[in-house]
Design an enzyme around this catalytic site. Structure first.
Site, PDB file in Angstrom:
ATOM      1  N   HIS A  68       0.869  -1.179   0.000  1.00  0.00           N
ATOM      2  CA  HIS A  68       0.000   0.000   0.000  1.00  0.00           C
ATOM      3  C   HIS A  68       0.909   1.233   0.000  1.00  0.00           C
ATOM      4  O   HIS A  68       2.003   1.186   0.570  1.00  0.00           O
ATOM      5  CB  HIS A  68      -0.823   0.142   1.279  1.00  0.00           C
ATOM      6  CG  HIS A  68      -1.667  -1.009   1.676  1.00  0.00           C
ATOM      7  ND1 HIS A  68      -1.192  -2.099   2.343  1.00  0.00           N
ATOM      8  CD2 HIS A  68      -2.997  -1.203   1.557  1.00  0.00           C
ATOM      9  CE1 HIS A  68      -2.183  -2.935   2.595  1.00  0.00           C
ATOM     10  NE2 HIS A  68      -3.293  -2.422   2.135  1.00  0.00           N
ATOM     11  N   ASP A  71       2.358   1.842   3.449  1.00  0.00           N
ATOM     12  CA  ASP A  71       3.346   0.901   4.017  1.00  0.00           C
ATOM     13  C   ASP A  71       4.749   1.359   3.711  1.00  0.00           C
ATOM     14  O   ASP A  71       5.649   1.196   4.511  1.00  0.00           O
ATOM     15  CB  ASP A  71       3.247  -0.501   3.386  1.00  0.00           C
ATOM     16  CG  ASP A  71       1.870  -1.068   3.384  1.00  0.00           C
ATOM     17  OD1 ASP A  71       1.105  -0.754   4.299  1.00  0.00           O
ATOM     18  OD2 ASP A  71       1.568  -1.855   2.453  1.00  0.00           O
ATOM     19  N   GLU A 235      -9.179 -13.885  -0.615  1.00  0.00           N
ATOM     20  CA  GLU A 235      -8.335 -14.183   0.552  1.00  0.00           C
ATOM     21  C   GLU A 235      -9.006 -15.269   1.388  1.00  0.00           C
ATOM     22  O   GLU A 235     -10.195 -15.165   1.717  1.00  0.00           O
ATOM     23  CB  GLU A 235      -8.126 -12.910   1.388  1.00  0.00           C
ATOM     24  CG  GLU A 235      -7.310 -13.166   2.638  1.00  0.00           C
ATOM     25  CD  GLU A 235      -6.792 -11.888   3.280  1.00  0.00           C
ATOM     26  OE1 GLU A 235      -6.360 -10.982   2.544  1.00  0.00           O
ATOM     27  OE2 GLU A 235      -6.813 -11.811   4.519  1.00  0.00           O
ATOM     28  N   HIS A 238     -10.852 -14.241   4.519  1.00  0.00           N
ATOM     29  CA  HIS A 238     -12.060 -13.463   4.221  1.00  0.00           C
ATOM     30  C   HIS A 238     -13.188 -14.394   3.804  1.00  0.00           C
ATOM     31  O   HIS A 238     -14.354 -14.182   4.165  1.00  0.00           O
ATOM     32  CB  HIS A 238     -11.801 -12.454   3.106  1.00  0.00           C
ATOM     33  CG  HIS A 238     -10.740 -11.443   3.429  1.00  0.00           C
ATOM     34  ND1 HIS A 238     -10.402 -10.439   2.567  1.00  0.00           N
ATOM     35  CD2 HIS A 238      -9.965 -11.293   4.527  1.00  0.00           C
ATOM     36  CE1 HIS A 238      -9.443  -9.693   3.111  1.00  0.00           C
ATOM     37  NE2 HIS A 238      -9.157 -10.210   4.299  1.00  0.00           N
ATOM     38  N   ASP A 263      -4.890 -13.802  -2.005  1.00  0.00           N
ATOM     39  CA  ASP A 263      -4.146 -13.459  -0.807  1.00  0.00           C
ATOM     40  C   ASP A 263      -4.127 -14.721   0.028  1.00  0.00           C
ATOM     41  O   ASP A 263      -5.160 -15.131   0.587  1.00  0.00           O
ATOM     42  CB  ASP A 263      -4.821 -12.308  -0.035  1.00  0.00           C
ATOM     43  CG  ASP A 263      -4.328 -10.941  -0.496  1.00  0.00           C
ATOM     44  OD1 ASP A 263      -3.605 -10.882  -1.518  1.00  0.00           O
ATOM     45  OD2 ASP A 263      -4.660  -9.935   0.154  1.00  0.00           O
ATOM     46  N   ASP A 274      -9.923 -11.781  11.297  1.00  0.00           N
ATOM     47  CA  ASP A 274      -8.987 -12.007  10.198  1.00  0.00           C
ATOM     48  C   ASP A 274      -7.583 -12.140  10.770  1.00  0.00           C
ATOM     49  O   ASP A 274      -6.837 -11.169  10.847  1.00  0.00           O
ATOM     50  CB  ASP A 274      -9.081 -10.790   9.252  1.00  0.00           C
ATOM     51  CG  ASP A 274      -8.398 -11.011   7.924  1.00  0.00           C
ATOM     52  OD1 ASP A 274      -8.048 -12.160   7.608  1.00  0.00           O
ATOM     53  OD2 ASP A 274      -8.235 -10.020   7.199  1.00  0.00           O
ATOM     54  N   ASP A 276      -5.033 -13.789   9.649  1.00  0.00           N
ATOM     55  CA  ASP A 276      -3.940 -13.754   8.668  1.00  0.00           C
ATOM     56  C   ASP A 276      -2.794 -14.699   9.006  1.00  0.00           C
ATOM     57  O   ASP A 276      -1.628 -14.277   9.018  1.00  0.00           O
ATOM     58  CB  ASP A 276      -3.374 -12.315   8.559  1.00  0.00           C
ATOM     59  CG  ASP A 276      -4.299 -11.380   7.789  1.00  0.00           C
ATOM     60  OD1 ASP A 276      -5.136 -11.863   7.028  1.00  0.00           O
ATOM     61  OD2 ASP A 276      -4.148 -10.154   7.962  1.00  0.00           O
ATOM     62  N   ASP A 306      -0.598 -12.699   2.250  1.00  0.00           N
ATOM     63  CA  ASP A 306      -1.147 -11.687   3.153  1.00  0.00           C
ATOM     64  C   ASP A 306      -1.278 -12.347   4.514  1.00  0.00           C
ATOM     65  O   ASP A 306      -2.361 -12.726   4.954  1.00  0.00           O
ATOM     66  CB  ASP A 306      -2.502 -11.193   2.634  1.00  0.00           C
ATOM     67  CG  ASP A 306      -2.998  -9.995   3.422  1.00  0.00           C
ATOM     68  OD1 ASP A 306      -2.315  -9.597   4.388  1.00  0.00           O
ATOM     69  OD2 ASP A 306      -4.065  -9.462   3.087  1.00  0.00           O
TER      70      ASP A 306
HETATM   71  C1  GLO Z   1      -7.477  -6.947   5.040  1.00  0.00           C
HETATM   72  C2  GLO Z   1      -6.975  -7.204   3.703  1.00  0.00           C
HETATM   73  C3  GLO Z   1      -5.853  -6.282   3.340  1.00  0.00           C
HETATM   74  C4  GLO Z   1      -5.688  -6.214   1.865  1.00  0.00           C
HETATM   75  C5  GLO Z   1      -4.821  -5.077   1.500  1.00  0.00           C
HETATM   76  C6  GLO Z   1      -4.644  -4.945   0.055  1.00  0.00           C
HETATM   77  O1  GLO Z   1      -8.039  -7.762   5.665  1.00  0.00           O
HETATM   78  O2  GLO Z   1      -6.601  -8.535   3.571  1.00  0.00           O
HETATM   79  O3  GLO Z   1      -4.678  -6.697   3.955  1.00  0.00           O
HETATM   80  O4  GLO Z   1      -5.209  -7.405   1.337  1.00  0.00           O
HETATM   81  O5  GLO Z   1      -5.362  -3.899   1.980  1.00  0.00           O
HETATM   82  O6  GLO Z   1      -5.727  -4.390  -0.526  1.00  0.00           O
HETATM   83 NI    NI Z   2      -5.668  -9.302   1.852  1.00  0.00          NI
HETATM   84 NI    NI Z   3      -7.400  -9.839   5.209  1.00  0.00          NI
HETATM   85 NI    NI Z   4      -4.583  -9.045   5.582  1.00  0.00          NI
END
Ligand code: GLO
Ligand code: NI
Ligand code: NI
Ligand code: NI
Length: 404
Positions: A68, A71, A235, A238, A263, A274, A276, A306
């Site tokens: 991003h 980041d 993802e 998600h 992701d 989430d 991750d 991710d």
């Molecule tokens: C949040 C998302 C986030 C996206 C990132 C890219 O839960 O997974 O990490 O992947 O903002 O758009």
């Molecule tokens: Ni993501």
């Molecule tokens: Ni996410």
């Molecule tokens: Ni994420």
């Protein structure tokens, strides 16, 4: 066969967790200080971090990364300064990409962390937030183009609502549609031909996200005449938060021609947000690879980790172990999925299960030779449906033998 790991998998390292993560979670701030950070949000520190990041990705052997805007570079005192900071760091990113050959899978803009986006970005009740978001995406598109990014991702962030009593849903959805059209137009204007991706996610951070899952997103895109311009970045965590499996989301997108990228991570059966986590489950990666292979791969997409290491006992070396574990899990999943496909039995079960469609009335329906009246005549003659075997027993036996 004959392919290297890099050719099979367009693995990608995420800047935000891997180089910026500190072990914070919804219940507490960071617990780890990165040895490559001097604790400031200075541009110098950000430029220095770029070198560390590329050294890591290079050692890992991953071909891609993703970030991003926020980041990689700190915000300035105003938009102009923020642009300047970003440009300085992008110079460093470009130099490191050229030195190492590591490529940008996709770029994106963070439109959810800063308080200006507290009510959302494109769907905010504050028109200035929409305007600021437009600047963020405009700039991020220019940078993504400059760095050769192959896609551009829109994860909704706070594009949703907390309370319907103070929300004009129609207006917010219209604004979101307008925002995406402006982005499509601008990409065209500057000649950015990367793939636009929406990353669906339910429940977080708002109570109801407009990009809840891939089916919600597709309906939205069709309503606003945007469906030709977007695919999905799915993802795992998600998908499970939305009450789906990742494989369901992959099949839904593959079937509808909107499978873009993934992701890669995994959720936790016992935790409700989430989290991750790095994917290590061979059943999960096998299921993912079965669907991805079925739809002919991810094209310009990739397997973007991710994911973050756990809050406790985090050492920088863990970042290597975590990514390597994730890569191995996908390699193993690919091998098993390829074997399942080569064996052909599962395809055969599916084919047999739908055999009634291959001839007789089934084939006639598929060839548009019937309407309700002719089908009624057919059924009145026949009387009722004769139950057929689903082949379930054999399927279970086969799967059992295969995995055991
Ligand atoms: C949040 C998302 C986030 C996206 C990132 C890219 O839960 O997974 O990490 O992947 O903002 O758009
Ligand atoms: Ni993501
Ligand atoms: Ni996410
Ligand atoms: Ni994420």
């Amino acid at each position: 066969e004959g392919k290297t790991m890099k050719e099979h998998f367009r693995f990608s390292v995420v800047y935000w967790h891997t180089f910026r993560g500190t072990g914070s979670d919804p219940f507490g701030p960071g617990t780890a200080v990165r040895p490559w950070d001097d604790g400031t949000e200075s541009v110098e520190n950000a430029v220095n971090r770029v070198k560390v990041a590329f050294e890591f990705i290079e050692k890992l052997g991953a071909p891609y990364y993703a970030f991003h805007d926020r980041d990689v570079a700190p915000e300035g005192a105003n938009l102009k300064e923020t642009y300047k900071n970003f440009d300085t760091v992008v110079d460093a990113l470009e130099a490191e990409q050229q030195r190492t050959g590591i490529k940008l899978l996709w770029g994106t803009a963070n439109m959810f962390s800063n308080p200006r986006f507290m009510h959302g970005a494109a769907t905010s009740c504050n028109a200035d937030a929409f305007a600021y978001a437009a600047c963020s995406v405009k700039k991020a598109l220019e940078v993504t183009k400059r760095l050769g990014g192959e896609s551009y991702v829109f994860w909704g962030g706070r594009e949703g609502y907390q309370n319907l009593l103070n929300t004009d849903m129609k207006r917010e959805l219209d604004h979101l549609g307008k925002f995406f059209h402006l982005a499509v137009d601008y990409a065209k204007e500057i000649g950015f031909d990367g793939q636009f991706l929406i990353e669906p996610k339910p429940k977080e951070p708002t109570k109801h996200q407009y990009d809840f899952d891939s089916a919600h997103c597709l309906a939205f895109l069709k309503s606003y005449d945007l469906d030709k311009h977007f695919k999905m970045n799915l993802e795992t965590n998600h998908a499970t938060l939305a009450g789906h499996t990742m494989q369901h989301e992959l099949e839904y997108c593959g079937t509808n021609g909107i499978l873009g990228s993934i992701d890669a991570n995994t959720g936790d059966l016992l935790l409700g947000w989430d989290t991750d986590q790095f994917p290590t489950n061979y059943y999960l990666t096998t299921e993912c690879m079965l669907s991805i292979l079925k739809f002919g791969g991810l094209g310009t997409g990739g397997v973007n980790f991710d994911a973050k290491v756990r809050r406790e006992s985090f050492e920088p070396l863990d970042l290597f172990y975590a990514h390597i574990g994730g890569m191995d899990a996908f390699a193993k999943g690919l091998k098993i999925a390829a074997a399942i496909r080569a064996d052909g039995k599962l395809d055969q079960f599916v084919k047999e299960r739908y055999a009634s469609w291959d001839s007789g009335v089934g084939a006639e329906i598929e060839a548009d030779k019937h309407d309700f009246k002719t089908l009624e005549a057919y059924m009145l003659e026949k009387g009722d449906v004769s139950p057929n075997s689903s082949g379930r027993q054999e399927l279970l036996e086969h799967i059992f033998n295969m995995y055991m």
